[in-house]
Design an enzyme around this catalytic site. Structure first.
Site, PDB file in Angstrom:
ATOM      1  N   LYS A  56       0.829  -1.200   0.000  1.00 40.06           N
ATOM      2  CA  LYS A  56       0.000   0.000   0.000  1.00 40.06           C
ATOM      3  C   LYS A  56       0.865   1.251   0.000  1.00 40.06           C
ATOM      4  CE  LYS A  56      -1.679   2.154   3.512  1.00 40.06           C
ATOM      5  NZ  LYS A  56      -2.373   2.584   4.745  1.00 40.06           N
TER       6      LYS A  56
ATOM      7  N   ASP B 202      -6.389   0.929   0.758  1.00 36.10           N
ATOM      8  CA  ASP B 202      -6.504   1.241   2.180  1.00 36.10           C
ATOM      9  C   ASP B 202      -7.882   0.804   2.675  1.00 36.10           C
ATOM     10  OD1 ASP B 202      -8.267   3.103   1.197  1.00 36.10           O
ATOM     11  OD2 ASP B 202      -7.401   4.813   2.271  1.00 36.10           O
TER      12      ASP B 202
END
Length: 350
Positions: A218, A236
């Site tokens: 991420k 996320d």
């Protein structure tokens, strides 16, 4: 009386039957038969039932028309009932791969019009600041990170400076972000790795970034997409929640979500897609109470109705610039300010 005459008296047809046998023709006998019962004719539907049947058919036709309009993007946001009907019409009917791709891309196009100023909501001036800020954003808000990093970068502007920093001093700066001891260890370790392995420069390759302490896929895609202009999907919590609500995928693991959603879009759209989805998740499609009644993409959403559907009540749930409040960045892009967004206050202000 002769026997034959007596027999004829008993059965007057006996002679005729016998004659029939001799002649080879069957004798005409009169047999008593029961009247054949007529089949009951189907009752014609009463006027009441016919009216009800027509009403049901009319309702089904109207429902289909609303669903078709929603899929085609007609009708706009003014028909909340239409949105709900369109979403319900899709339930139980499997969506083809082609239909899914079209709907997903339509949602992204709509979001691009709603958030033309979408951007990463972490303040940064270079790749080093972005990777540090992204690591610090775990388990806290971007706003709190943005309020904390000015002091951090003022004291330690380069990887070399942060690598040689006193951990206790860094902990005091990072205390407002939560988990400050673990985060201090991560950012100092990350800075040392940058100095020792990459000459003090943030690498621009995924395989190198994920080797750094505290950096996962991420964080790596945030850095690649926003500091290096290389496409990546940022999965996320907001992104995970929304793509599942929209039924883009049923996957729950971030890397599988990334792969499933990435397959629906051209690679060149991945970075901005992430911004659009995350912006929408923070402003309208909240985790606990989505503002369904104020959502412009409700006609395309299978989860319409999970949140507040009353338009006036839904408006009160809007956040940041959509609700007339400051955003998360202290120094947002000019496009955000031009769209009516307000910068966040510094730490301790107000």
């Amino acid at each position: 009386m002769p026997a034959k005459k007596a027999a004829d008296d008993v059965n007057p047809n006996a002679g005729k039957a016998a004659a029939g046998k001799v002649s080879g023709k069957p004798a005409a006998t009169k047999v008593a038969t029961k009247p054949v019962a007529e089949k009951p004719t189907a009752k014609k539907p009463t006027a009441k039932k016919a009216t009800a049947k027509k009403a049901t058919a009319k309702k089904a036709t109207a429902k289909k028309a609303v669903a078709d309009k929603a899929v085609a993007g007609e009708g706009g946001a003014e028909s909340v009932v239409g949105k709900s009907a369109a979403a319900k019409a899709a339930v139980g009917k499997p969506e083809s791969r082609t239909a899914l791709v079209r709907r997903a891309r339509r949602i992204n196009r709509e979001l691009a019009e709603i958030y033309p100023y979408a951007h990463p909501e972490l303040d940064f001036e270079n790749p080093f600041q972005l990777v540090i800020a992204t690591v610090l954003s775990a388990q806290t808000t971007d706003l709190r990170v943005n309020q904390t990093t000015p002091a951090l970068f003022a004291a330690y502007p380069t990887p070399e400076d942060l690598a040689a920093a006193d951990p206790e001093r860094v902990e005091e700066i990072l205390r407002p972000t939560g988990f400050f001891r673990a985060k201090t260890k991560s950012v100092i370790g990350l800075s040392k790795a940058l100095v020792e392995e990459f000459g003090g420069e943030v690498p621009g390759r995924l395989e190198d970034l994920v080797k750094l302490p505290g950096v996962g896929r991420k964080t790596a895609f945030v850095v690649l997409g926003n500091a290096f202009g290389r496409p990546g999907i940022t999965v996320d919590t907001h992104f995970q929640r929304l793509v599942r609500r929209w039924r883009w995928t049923e996957q729950t693991e971030p890397d599988k979500i990334e792969a499933a959603v990435g397959a629906l879009f051209p690679k060149s759209e991945w970075t901005m897609l992430s911004h659009h989805v995350i912006f929408h998740g923070r402003r309208i499609c909240h985790a606990r109470k989505p503002a369904c009644g104020a959502c412009p993409i409700a006609p395309l959403c299978p989860a319409y109705g999970e949140g507040e559907t009353d338009p006036e009540k839904a408006k009160k749930l809007l956040k940041y610039e959509k609700g007339g409040f400051p955003g998360q960045r202290l120094n947002p892009p000019q496009s955000y300010l031009d769209a009516g967004g307000r910068p966040a206050p510094p730490l301790g202000a107000g």
